[in-house]
Scaffold this motif. Structure first.
Motif, PDB file in Angstrom:
ATOM      1  N   TYR A 199       0.841  -1.191   0.000  1.00 22.02           N
ATOM      2  CA  TYR A 199       0.000   0.000   0.000  1.00 22.02           C
ATOM      3  C   TYR A 199       0.885   1.253   0.000  1.00 22.02           C
ATOM      4  O   TYR A 199       2.030   1.213   0.461  1.00 22.02           O
ATOM      5  CB  TYR A 199      -0.888   0.040   1.260  1.00 22.02           C
ATOM      6  CG  TYR A 199      -1.913  -1.063   1.323  1.00 22.02           C
ATOM      7  CD1 TYR A 199      -3.225  -0.843   0.915  1.00 22.02           C
ATOM      8  CD2 TYR A 199      -1.579  -2.323   1.799  1.00 22.02           C
ATOM      9  CE1 TYR A 199      -4.174  -1.847   0.975  1.00 22.02           C
ATOM     10  CE2 TYR A 199      -2.515  -3.346   1.854  1.00 22.02           C
ATOM     11  CZ  TYR A 199      -3.814  -3.097   1.440  1.00 22.02           C
ATOM     12  OH  TYR A 199      -4.748  -4.098   1.489  1.00 22.02           O
ATOM     13  N   LYS A 200       0.341   2.330  -0.506  1.00 20.30           N
ATOM     14  CA  LYS A 200       1.005   3.629  -0.436  1.00 20.30           C
ATOM     15  C   LYS A 200       0.377   4.402   0.708  1.00 20.30           C
ATOM     16  O   LYS A 200      -0.854   4.454   0.835  1.00 20.30           O
ATOM     17  CB  LYS A 200       0.825   4.387  -1.752  1.00 20.30           C
ATOM     18  CG  LYS A 200       1.657   5.653  -1.874  1.00 20.30           C
ATOM     19  CD  LYS A 200       1.526   6.245  -3.279  1.00 20.30           C
ATOM     20  CE  LYS A 200       2.421   7.464  -3.462  1.00 20.30           C
ATOM     21  NZ  LYS A 200       2.309   8.024  -4.841  1.00 20.30           N
ATOM     22  N   VAL A 209       5.299   6.805   2.162  1.00 14.49           N
ATOM     23  CA  VAL A 209       5.957   5.531   2.467  1.00 14.49           C
ATOM     24  C   VAL A 209       5.233   4.384   1.763  1.00 14.49           C
ATOM     25  O   VAL A 209       4.076   4.511   1.350  1.00 14.49           O
ATOM     26  CB  VAL A 209       5.976   5.261   3.992  1.00 14.49           C
ATOM     27  CG1 VAL A 209       6.868   6.260   4.708  1.00 14.49           C
ATOM     28  CG2 VAL A 209       4.577   5.271   4.566  1.00 14.49           C
ATOM     29  N   ALA A 210       5.942   3.275   1.631  1.00 13.88           N
ATOM     30  CA  ALA A 210       5.361   2.036   1.118  1.00 13.88           C
ATOM     31  C   ALA A 210       5.178   1.082   2.290  1.00 13.88           C
ATOM     32  O   ALA A 210       6.109   0.874   3.080  1.00 13.88           O
ATOM     33  CB  ALA A 210       6.278   1.415   0.065  1.00 13.88           C
ATOM     34  N   PRO A 287      15.795   2.125  -0.566  1.00 10.86           N
ATOM     35  CA  PRO A 287      14.771   2.725   0.306  1.00 10.86           C
ATOM     36  C   PRO A 287      15.046   2.427   1.774  1.00 10.86           C
ATOM     37  O   PRO A 287      15.385   1.301   2.140  1.00 10.86           O
ATOM     38  CB  PRO A 287      13.474   2.047  -0.162  1.00 10.86           C
ATOM     39  CG  PRO A 287      13.734   1.655  -1.572  1.00 10.86           C
ATOM     40  CD  PRO A 287      15.187   1.279  -1.616  1.00 10.86           C
ATOM     41  N   ARG A 288      14.894   3.448   2.586  1.00 10.11           N
ATOM     42  CA  ARG A 288      15.189   3.301   4.015  1.00 10.11           C
ATOM     43  C   ARG A 288      14.129   2.449   4.687  1.00 10.11           C
ATOM     44  O   ARG A 288      12.973   2.865   4.817  1.00 10.11           O
ATOM     45  CB  ARG A 288      15.280   4.676   4.665  1.00 10.11           C
ATOM     46  CG  ARG A 288      16.494   5.483   4.222  1.00 10.11           C
ATOM     47  CD  ARG A 288      16.480   6.874   4.814  1.00 10.11           C
ATOM     48  NE  ARG A 288      15.413   7.690   4.241  1.00 10.11           N
ATOM     49  CZ  ARG A 288      15.101   8.905   4.664  1.00 10.11           C
ATOM     50  NH1 ARG A 288      15.753   9.439   5.685  1.00 10.11           N
ATOM     51  NH2 ARG A 288      14.124   9.594   4.092  1.00 10.11           N
ATOM     52  N   LEU A 308       7.616  -1.298   6.546  1.00  7.84           N
ATOM     53  CA  LEU A 308       7.410   0.085   6.147  1.00  7.84           C
ATOM     54  C   LEU A 308       8.741   0.663   5.678  1.00  7.84           C
ATOM     55  O   LEU A 308       9.773   0.503   6.327  1.00  7.84           O
ATOM     56  CB  LEU A 308       6.858   0.892   7.322  1.00  7.84           C
ATOM     57  CG  LEU A 308       6.430   2.336   7.051  1.00  7.84           C
ATOM     58  CD1 LEU A 308       5.268   2.716   7.949  1.00  7.84           C
ATOM     59  CD2 LEU A 308       7.588   3.306   7.272  1.00  7.84           C
ATOM     60  N   ALA A 309       8.734   1.320   4.522  1.00 10.36           N
ATOM     61  CA  ALA A 309       9.948   1.924   3.981  1.00 10.36           C
ATOM     62  C   ALA A 309       9.579   3.184   3.219  1.00 10.36           C
ATOM     63  O   ALA A 309       8.422   3.381   2.823  1.00 10.36           O
ATOM     64  CB  ALA A 309      10.670   0.941   3.066  1.00 10.36           C
ATOM     65  N   GLU A 310      10.580   4.035   2.990  1.00  7.11           N
ATOM     66  CA  GLU A 310      10.324   5.260   2.243  1.00  7.11           C
ATOM     67  C   GLU A 310       9.853   4.928   0.828  1.00  7.11           C
ATOM     68  O   GLU A 310      10.250   3.936   0.233  1.00  7.11           O
ATOM     69  CB  GLU A 310      11.576   6.131   2.192  1.00  7.11           C
ATOM     70  CG  GLU A 310      12.714   5.554   1.378  1.00  7.11           C
ATOM     71  CD  GLU A 310      13.866   6.528   1.212  1.00  7.11           C
ATOM     72  OE1 GLU A 310      13.606   7.728   0.957  1.00  7.11           O
ATOM     73  OE2 GLU A 310      15.020   6.082   1.327  1.00  7.11           O
ATOM     74  N   TRP A 311       8.991   5.783   0.318  1.00  5.46           N
ATOM     75  CA  TRP A 311       8.494   5.629  -1.044  1.00  5.46           C
ATOM     76  C   TRP A 311       9.515   6.230  -2.006  1.00  5.46           C
ATOM     77  O   TRP A 311      10.014   7.338  -1.791  1.00  5.46           O
ATOM     78  CB  TRP A 311       7.157   6.339  -1.184  1.00  5.46           C
ATOM     79  CG  TRP A 311       6.549   6.203  -2.551  1.00  5.46           C
ATOM     80  CD1 TRP A 311       6.750   7.022  -3.627  1.00  5.46           C
ATOM     81  CD2 TRP A 311       5.670   5.172  -2.979  1.00  5.46           C
ATOM     82  NE1 TRP A 311       6.047   6.568  -4.704  1.00  5.46           N
ATOM     83  CE2 TRP A 311       5.366   5.440  -4.335  1.00  5.46           C
ATOM     84  CE3 TRP A 311       5.101   4.068  -2.361  1.00  5.46           C
ATOM     85  CZ2 TRP A 311       4.500   4.623  -5.073  1.00  5.46           C
ATOM     86  CZ3 TRP A 311       4.244   3.266  -3.100  1.00  5.46           C
ATOM     87  CH2 TRP A 311       3.961   3.537  -4.427  1.00  5.46           C
TER      88      TRP A 311
END
Length: 508
Positions: A199-200, A209-210, A287-288, A308-311
């Motif tokens: 999900y975004k 984030v993703a 991605p972080r 969870l990671a940065e988009w």
């Protein structure tokens, strides 16, 4: 071919097309479970258990549940029956081997024959274990045949989304108290696969984030399928005679899946990969994970089932201009060989969907659930092998392959068990010792032909070695399995450029 004979051999009867009601049975057999077993999940995700201990625990669990195993075996048999029926109806003439090799040599997927498309689709329906196994076997036409391998190369791991309410409940429960707070999340997933869906979302401080959520029931499904596959393998070994590479391939894919089921490991892998490679490749972007690199992993916004990671905004290779495509592939080759020879820490799944190019011309690598760590000795042996390929020193390459463990100390040839005559590795038989001179001569001849092929590419060399492996014994060490996939993937991208790039030159 072996992949079509598998179930027929282990079930002990001739396969026939499924009856009309079989689709309902199949649907019931693979209906999604909406929970994880309290016994299996802690076992599979445990850091204190060895792989063998996990397999022993899974075996004990499903030995107490014969009806669940029988249902799953029936579903697998039904899928194989449909594939086998399509294979019998089709013809080898529908597969253009020359065109497939030419396509592969310039970085294109060869495509599936009509009957191969049925095989590919049936594998996809069986879920993540079978998809991962098939994707790996697609690199081994010496085991499953070139037509099946070409058909499975285009196999994608996709699935229908599971209920958004279940996913969002998992996010709410797992990220309660996490350092990153979400203020909104997309109504529907932007992607769904057998293992998870993505999900975004937007955080409280307006960062995009993703959010990846593990599919409910997938841990149990992976465990059951791993148990079923090992049962089938045991029966296959009895039917086929001799030894095959199947057990090592299944074990390596299974071990990789066990790691992928715990998203905390993916977050740790991504952080480690960035720390090791960015100082040597400033064009790289990872991605972080957890969107919080300055805190301990225990406080990251990552749990076993929520990642969870940065988009990252980026484009896949096919969406770029030719100039940017070339730049992306050059950077991909550079970082590929940096991993192999510089850091020995390898992203083991660099397929088309896991690589992007961002607006700042940085190479973005995604999905670190599957990585391979080489020992210094393994890295040195790989460097020696690649150096031998670049210099076309085939006798030295043979010795490098022995160091790697790819070739046994004493050569063996596949023969008919009754007549003792050499036969194709796609037919039943046994290994028999042969002369070193005959094997070395065949090895050098195959590689000399490869060096005269399409720019002497890794793909062409692999094709020639695959042909040789239909007759002589090669052993693919588990650690090398995903390394080969990674190199061939980048080699294919390089060959697809106009004019082609040379992966061999990049490795030199």
């Amino acid at each position: 071919m072996r992949c079509m004979l598998l179930i027929a051999a282990v079930r002990g009867y001739t396969l026939t097309p499924p009856r009309r009601h079989s689709s309902r049975l199949h649907a019931a057999a693979v209906a999604e479970q909406q929970y994880e077993s309290p016994e299996l999940e802690p076992l599979i995700l445990s850091d204190s258990k060895t792989f063998d201990e996990k397999i022993a625990g899974i075996t004990a669990y499903y030995e107490r549940r014969p009806f669940a195993v029988a249902r799953r075996l029936s579903a697998i048999a039904a899928a194989v029956a449909r594939s086998y029926a399509a294979w019998r109806r089709g013809s080898p003439d529908d597969f253009d081997q020359k065109a497939a090799r030419e396509a592969r040599a310039v970085g294109q997927r060869p495509g599936a024959s009509p009957r191969g498309a049925t095989l590919r689709d049936e594998v996809s329906k069986l879920g993540v274990v079978f998809v991962k196994l098939a994707q790996t076997l697609a690199t081994r036409p010496d085991i499953i045949g070139e037509e099946a391998a070409a058909s499975l190369e285009s196999l994608q791991d996709s699935n229908r989304p599971f209920a958004d309410a279940i996913a969002k409940k998992a996010v709410e429960e797992d990220l309660a108290g996490a350092p990153v707070k979400l203020k909104e999340i997309s109504d529907a997933p932007i992607a769904a696969a057998s293992l998870a869906q993505v999900y975004k979302a937007t955080t409280a401080n307006n960062a995009t984030v993703a959010v990846k959520v593990r599919r409910p029931g997938v841990v149990d499904q992976v465990a059951l399928d791993c148990y079923a596959v090992r049962l089938l393998l045991a029966w296959l070994q009895d039917f086929w005679g001799g030894t095959t590479d199947y057990p090592a391939i299944v074990d390596e894919v299974t071990a990789g899946l066990f790691r992928e089921l715990d998203f905390r490991k993916e977050a740790e892998n991504a952080a480690r990969f960035w720390d090791v490679h960015f100082p040597k490749a400033s064009y790289l972007r990872v991605p972080r994970a957890g969107f919080s690199r300055d805190v301990a992993p225990a406080k990251w916004s990552v749990t076993p089932r929520v990642h969870l990671a940065e988009w990252v905004d980026g484009q896949p290779l096919g969406a770029l201009t030719p100039e940017r495509q070339r730049a992306m592939v050059e950077k991909g080759l550079d970082v590929c060989f940096l991993q192999l020879f510089g850091t020995n820490f390898v992203h083991a799944d660099p397929h088309y969907g896991n690589m992007l190019y961002d607006p700042d011309d940085r190479l973005v690598l995604l999905d670190f659930g599957l990585v391979t760590r080489l020992t210094p000795a393994q890295g040195e042996a790989m460097a020696n092998a690649v150096s031998s390929i670049v210099s076309e020193d085939w006798p030295n390459l043979l010795e490098a392959f022995r160091e790697i463990g790819l070739v046994p100390p004493s050569p063996n040839i596949w023969v008919d068990a009754k007549t003792g005559a050499p036969t194709s590795g796609l037919l039943p038989g046994v290994w028999q010792a042969c002369s070193e001179e005959d094997f070395a001569a065949s090895f050098v001849d195959a590689l000399e032909k490869a060096s005269q092929g399409t720019a002497g590419s890794f793909t062409e060399i692999t094709t020639r070695l695959t042909e040789l492996a239909l007759t002589y014994q090669f052993i693919l060490p588990p650690w090398l399995l995903f390394v080969v996939r990674a190199v061939i993937t980048l080699d294919g991208f390089a060959a697809g450029m106009d004019p082609p790039l040379s992966a061999l030159a990049a490795a030199a």
